[in-house]
Write a protein that holds these residues in place. Sequence first.
Motif, PDB file in Angstrom:
ATOM      1  N   ASP A 116      -4.431 -10.088  20.196  1.00  0.00           N
ATOM      2  CA  ASP A 116      -3.850 -10.821  21.319  1.00  0.00           C
ATOM      3  C   ASP A 116      -4.851 -11.015  22.455  1.00  0.00           C
ATOM      4  OD1 ASP A 116      -1.472 -11.295  20.088  1.00  0.00           O
ATOM      5  OD2 ASP A 116      -0.413  -9.598  20.996  1.00  0.00           O
ATOM      6  N   ALA A 117      -5.674 -10.008  22.696  1.00  0.00           N
ATOM      7  CA  ALA A 117      -6.714 -10.161  23.716  1.00  0.00           C
ATOM      8  C   ALA A 117      -7.722 -11.225  23.271  1.00  0.00           C
ATOM      9  CB  ALA A 117      -7.418  -8.826  23.950  1.00  0.00           C
ATOM     10  N   THR A 118      -7.964 -11.273  21.975  1.00  0.00           N
ATOM     11  CA  THR A 118      -8.856 -12.298  21.426  1.00  0.00           C
ATOM     12  C   THR A 118      -8.273 -13.696  21.653  1.00  0.00           C
ATOM     13  OG1 THR A 118      -9.629 -10.776  19.735  1.00  0.00           O
ATOM     14  CG2 THR A 118      -9.861 -13.133  19.272  1.00  0.00           C
ATOM     15  N   ILE A 119      -6.984 -13.833  21.346  1.00  0.00           N
ATOM     16  CA  ILE A 119      -6.319 -15.122  21.529  1.00  0.00           C
ATOM     17  C   ILE A 119      -6.385 -15.547  22.995  1.00  0.00           C
ATOM     18  CG2 ILE A 119      -4.031 -16.226  21.474  1.00  0.00           C
ATOM     19  CD1 ILE A 119      -3.542 -14.491  18.857  1.00  0.00           C
ATOM     20  N   ALA A 120      -6.146 -14.600  23.892  1.00  0.00           N
ATOM     21  CA  ALA A 120      -6.198 -14.915  25.324  1.00  0.00           C
ATOM     22  C   ALA A 120      -7.617 -15.343  25.729  1.00  0.00           C
ATOM     23  CB  ALA A 120      -5.747 -13.704  26.140  1.00  0.00           C
ATOM     24  N   HIS A 121      -8.627 -14.639  25.213  1.00  0.00           N
ATOM     25  CA  HIS A 121     -10.015 -14.988  25.546  1.00  0.00           C
ATOM     26  C   HIS A 121     -10.337 -16.403  25.047  1.00  0.00           C
ATOM     27  CE1 HIS A 121     -14.336 -14.093  26.325  1.00  0.00           C
ATOM     28  NE2 HIS A 121     -14.501 -14.979  25.351  1.00  0.00           N
ATOM     29  N   ILE A 122      -9.951 -16.703  23.823  1.00  0.00           N
ATOM     30  CA  ILE A 122     -10.287 -18.016  23.251  1.00  0.00           C
ATOM     31  C   ILE A 122      -9.522 -19.130  23.966  1.00  0.00           C
ATOM     32  CG2 ILE A 122     -10.173 -19.434  21.164  1.00  0.00           C
ATOM     33  CD1 ILE A 122     -10.693 -16.828  19.548  1.00  0.00           C
ATOM     34  N   ARG A 123      -8.255 -18.873  24.310  1.00  0.00           N
ATOM     35  CA  ARG A 123      -7.504 -19.895  25.058  1.00  0.00           C
ATOM     36  C   ARG A 123      -8.188 -20.197  26.378  1.00  0.00           C
ATOM     37  NH1 ARG A 123      -1.097 -18.402  24.550  1.00  0.00           N
ATOM     38  NH2 ARG A 123      -0.843 -18.923  22.349  1.00  0.00           N
ATOM     39  N   ARG A 124      -8.764 -19.161  26.977  1.00  0.00           N
ATOM     40  CA  ARG A 124      -9.392 -19.363  28.284  1.00  0.00           C
ATOM     41  C   ARG A 124     -10.767 -20.016  28.168  1.00  0.00           C
ATOM     42  NH1 ARG A 124     -10.483 -14.826  32.950  1.00  0.00           N
ATOM     43  NH2 ARG A 124     -11.698 -16.196  34.314  1.00  0.00           N
ATOM     44  N   TYR A 125     -11.552 -19.574  27.187  1.00  0.00           N
ATOM     45  CA  TYR A 125     -12.950 -20.003  27.147  1.00  0.00           C
ATOM     46  C   TYR A 125     -13.298 -20.956  26.003  1.00  0.00           C
ATOM     47  CZ  TYR A 125     -13.752 -16.213  30.501  1.00  0.00           C
ATOM     48  OH  TYR A 125     -13.722 -15.407  31.604  1.00  0.00           O
TER      49      TYR A 125
ATOM     50  N   CYS B 201     -12.954 -18.183  14.106  1.00  0.00           N
ATOM     51  CA  CYS B 201     -12.823 -17.428  12.861  1.00  0.00           C
ATOM     52  C   CYS B 201     -12.293 -16.029  13.123  1.00  0.00           C
ATOM     53  CB  CYS B 201     -14.202 -17.339  12.198  1.00  0.00           C
ATOM     54  SG  CYS B 201     -14.320 -16.109  10.886  1.00  0.00           S
ATOM     55  N   ILE B 202     -11.410 -15.547  12.248  1.00  0.00           N
ATOM     56  CA  ILE B 202     -10.983 -14.146  12.274  1.00  0.00           C
ATOM     57  C   ILE B 202     -11.466 -13.490  10.989  1.00  0.00           C
ATOM     58  CG2 ILE B 202      -8.672 -14.727  11.342  1.00  0.00           C
ATOM     59  CD1 ILE B 202      -7.597 -12.257  12.867  1.00  0.00           C
ATOM     60  N   LEU B 203     -12.064 -12.304  11.142  1.00  0.00           N
ATOM     61  CA  LEU B 203     -12.491 -11.513   9.989  1.00  0.00           C
ATOM     62  C   LEU B 203     -11.567 -10.325   9.887  1.00  0.00           C
ATOM     63  CD1 LEU B 203     -16.261 -11.880  10.773  1.00  0.00           C
ATOM     64  CD2 LEU B 203     -15.155 -12.676   8.677  1.00  0.00           C
ATOM     65  N   THR B 204     -10.723 -10.320   8.875  1.00  0.00           N
ATOM     66  CA  THR B 204      -9.758  -9.223   8.721  1.00  0.00           C
ATOM     67  C   THR B 204      -9.200  -9.209   7.310  1.00  0.00           C
ATOM     68  OG1 THR B 204      -7.808  -8.174   9.693  1.00  0.00           O
ATOM     69  CG2 THR B 204      -7.680 -10.544   9.394  1.00  0.00           C
ATOM     70  N   GLU B 205      -8.766  -8.032   6.880  1.00  0.00           N
ATOM     71  CA  GLU B 205      -8.007  -7.919   5.623  1.00  0.00           C
ATOM     72  C   GLU B 205      -6.515  -7.783   5.928  1.00  0.00           C
ATOM     73  OE1 GLU B 205      -9.696  -8.266   2.583  1.00  0.00           O
ATOM     74  OE2 GLU B 205     -11.192  -8.810   4.105  1.00  0.00           O
ATOM     75  N   ASP B 206      -6.154  -7.862   7.211  1.00  0.00           N
ATOM     76  CA  ASP B 206      -4.765  -7.714   7.644  1.00  0.00           C
ATOM     77  C   ASP B 206      -4.150  -9.110   7.757  1.00  0.00           C
ATOM     78  OD1 ASP B 206      -2.421  -7.473   9.053  1.00  0.00           O
ATOM     79  OD2 ASP B 206      -3.274  -6.284  10.693  1.00  0.00           O
ATOM     80  N   ASP B 207      -3.323  -9.479   6.783  1.00  0.00           N
ATOM     81  CA  ASP B 207      -2.797 -10.837   6.761  1.00  0.00           C
ATOM     82  C   ASP B 207      -1.923 -11.145   7.967  1.00  0.00           C
ATOM     83  OD1 ASP B 207      -4.155 -11.430   4.492  1.00  0.00           O
ATOM     84  OD2 ASP B 207      -2.464 -11.141   3.119  1.00  0.00           O
ATOM     85  N   ALA B 208      -1.257 -10.134   8.503  1.00  0.00           N
ATOM     86  CA  ALA B 208      -0.414 -10.378   9.683  1.00  0.00           C
ATOM     87  C   ALA B 208      -1.280 -10.761  10.882  1.00  0.00           C
ATOM     88  CB  ALA B 208       0.419  -9.140  10.001  1.00  0.00           C
ATOM     89  N   ALA B 209      -2.428 -10.099  11.022  1.00  0.00           N
ATOM     90  CA  ALA B 209      -3.334 -10.444  12.125  1.00  0.00           C
ATOM     91  C   ALA B 209      -3.872 -11.859  11.940  1.00  0.00           C
ATOM     92  CB  ALA B 209      -4.487  -9.434  12.192  1.00  0.00           C
ATOM     93  N   ALA B 210      -4.231 -12.191  10.705  1.00  0.00           N
ATOM     94  CA  ALA B 210      -4.746 -13.539  10.430  1.00  0.00           C
ATOM     95  C   ALA B 210      -3.667 -14.582  10.733  1.00  0.00           C
ATOM     96  CB  ALA B 210      -5.191 -13.648   8.977  1.00  0.00           C
ATOM     97  N   GLU B 211      -2.423 -14.297  10.340  1.00  0.00           N
ATOM     98  CA  GLU B 211      -1.327 -15.229  10.570  1.00  0.00           C
ATOM     99  C   GLU B 211      -1.094 -15.437  12.070  1.00  0.00           C
ATOM    100  OE1 GLU B 211       0.025 -17.129   8.543  1.00  0.00           O
ATOM    101  OE2 GLU B 211       1.536 -17.923   9.927  1.00  0.00           O
ATOM    102  N   ARG B 212      -1.185 -14.345  12.824  1.00  0.00           N
ATOM    103  CA  ARG B 212      -1.001 -14.444  14.271  1.00  0.00           C
ATOM    104  C   ARG B 212      -2.101 -15.307  14.895  1.00  0.00           C
ATOM    105  NH1 ARG B 212       2.462 -11.438  17.349  1.00  0.00           N
ATOM    106  NH2 ARG B 212       1.918 -11.242  19.550  1.00  0.00           N
TER     107      ARG B 212
END
Lengths: 421, 421
Positions: free
Chosen positions: A331-340, A347-358
């Motif tokens: 969520d902090a990542t999403i906020a940073h990207i929305r701002r900047y 790109c998101i690097l994760t094996e957590d599909d829920a995080a990728a979906e979010r």
Amino acid sequence: MKDGAEIAEVMAGIGARARAAAAELAFAAPEAKRAALGAAADTVMARQAEILEANAQDMATAEARGLSAAMTDRLRLDAGRVAGIAAALRAVAAQPDPVGQVMAEWDQPSGLNIRRVRTPLGVVGVIYESRPNVTADAGALCLKAGNAVILRGGSESFQSSTALHGCLLEGLAAAGLPQDAVQMVPTRDRAAVAEMLRMVEHIDVIVPRGGKGLVGLVQAEARVPVFAHLEGICHVYVDAAADPEKARRVVLNAKTRRTGICGAAECLLIHEDVAEGLGAALVADLVAAGVEVRGCPRLQHLPGVVAASDDDWGREYLDSIIAAKVVADVDATIAHIRRYGSSHTECILTEDDAAAERFFQRLDSAILMHNASTQFADGGEFGLGAEIGIATGKMHARGPVGAEQLTSFKYLVTGDGVIRP
Amino acid sequence: MKDGAEIAEVMAGIGARARAAAAELAFAAPEAKRAALGAAADTVMARQAEILEANAQDMATAEARGLSAAMTDRLRLDAGRVAGIAAALRAVAAQPDPVGQVMAEWDQPSGLNIRRVRTPLGVVGVIYESRPNVTADAGALCLKAGNAVILRGGSESFQSSTALHGCLLEGLAAAGLPQDAVQMVPTRDRAAVAEMLRMVEHIDVIVPRGGKGLVGLVQAEARVPVFAHLEGICHVYVDAAADPEKARRVVLNAKTRRTGICGAAECLLIHEDVAEGLGAALVADLVAAGVEVRGCPRLQHLPGVVAASDDDWGREYLDSIIAAKVVADVDATIAHIRRYGSSHTECILTEDDAAAERFFQRLDSAILMHNASTQFADGGEFGLGAEIGIATGKMHARGPVGAEQLTSFKYLVTGDGVIRP
């Protein structure tokens, strides 16, 4: 041709001829457009010596004017690049023709059959800088989509572009298509650009290809709709659940494969849970590859990291530099990207599909990647064939703009004498 | 609230709140949006008396100001119209949710899986005139597509629109969605409209709904993209191979079913081979139905025909009047429509499929009809559900603009640690 009124008159004439050519091109047979592009490619190969000679003139002028090495590199043609231009023309020729494609078809209870079919946009204006190959690429894509095009290249590449434009005209003639389908602005005067931006009667869309200065000017001044991206401030987020091996491979590729393209990563965001382990390894990889890492305070203890300033967030380096920051979570990542961010590619690097979906759901960049390098932000890599650019607006075209994205549509409705009650 | 600077500030606040609400709405659950619209419909029915009382105030003001009968008719609500507003809200609620729909999906040889999914546009500004129902229709369609909306209705309908807006807010609250998703401009001052047209930071698209004056102003002044049609100058062409019975049925319907809508026929073009027979019968039908037929010289000998002037070609009457002209063939028809049409809707009446195909291929109106009444130019009749208008531009949305047309898209790309060579 220095007089403003005279340029306005010249441009209006070009616009009117483009509009007339577009009306013919709209129903040109797919084979005719293919033949024109094939013949243009043949002509490019046959005229290689002339094209290189024209380019040598441009290069001499550029060097006399003291243009930067980066600029002259973009301007320079050699036998390989000329062959590449011909190959690109043939690749566009080989693509499926978008015009007339039935996008949807359905029947209504009233007895109507409704088809939504692709049509050309009309007239496209392309404003670009020093790369002569844009003349051929943009001309070919617009023609493929049934559009007339008005090309306005940089004054540095005027001779090279004129030589390539001649090849396109040869192709049109060979296929019996109107010569006015691909016109080049016959003056280096910048007033012609200002004119194009206001020609709402004659131009349906402007595509600027070039640096931030050019694109910003076009976006600020145009009355004609614009397909453009101003900047590609691409973010890569390394989640707590990232696979370390994939993350190291992708981050290095996203930043270093080519640093000067719009899909290059400019900012690395690292989940705090993995900042010390994987994060430190990623930073070490980048430093070892010669990348300047500008880190937030939590990364500054790592070898080779320099301190980031506030200006480093949301900055497009197009160089061997990356901003890097530790974040609390997705969520902090999403906020940073929305701002900047610049709505280009993240790109998101994760094996957590829920995080990728979010990440996929809550961000609205034109392209969102999961476990894949941002350097894939490219029409060819998307399977769209050649592209005229990456659009970051929300209207009409988004992401890679190929022939299909240069079309509109109309509804064709068939009844059997049916009337509305 | 008369001060320009103050209005600019108010509008900037509305815009910023709309942008924030849009970020939330973009991933609102389909059920939440459905629930909000259902609850809004319930509230409209529960508050019928309040809504009619607010409308009575608007009507009294309108009558005191001496508004035309046509204008007061558009403004007037009664129990049936209020029920119709609730029904329209329920109809939009029942439509499939466009957001998140996968428009296309494919795999690339590199190992990437690419999906193109629908996303909201963001913030929509709707500028309209006296019809209070637009408040509910536009609010509902924008919400369905996940967009925040800023509504600016005509000052005549201010009380009625405020009452209906209250019902939408009730629906949002019931569903736990942000109240700022549907905002109404809280002032009758026209400076607010000028402000909206320039709010490129906060508004993604403007939809003007109203007469030529309003739409023309918006198109001329807007810096924000616009979905609009200025005029619906719909042509009906009766080919030499028209079926007489179908032609008589369709022509009468296209002109007379409702004369005041944008899909009403305004010009009848008749192939010269059938001018004396079928053409004369069509004219007689129209004259018998009370339509004033303004004919070209070749039709002026027919009973009841008055002479057309040059101004009659390309004119939108929105009244019981039609221009009529004898033409040489389908190509002359195409040339006439290209010159005088407004790219809205045109119809060909013929049993000759080649003529219909030529008409379909060579014209580029948003809607082309074959043996069907132009009065079908409507989102409901197209099966799109409610519509916010008919767009005649070539960019993004064309033809009926429903919830789906109020969306954009993004690319979601999934790999397995894949990098670009």
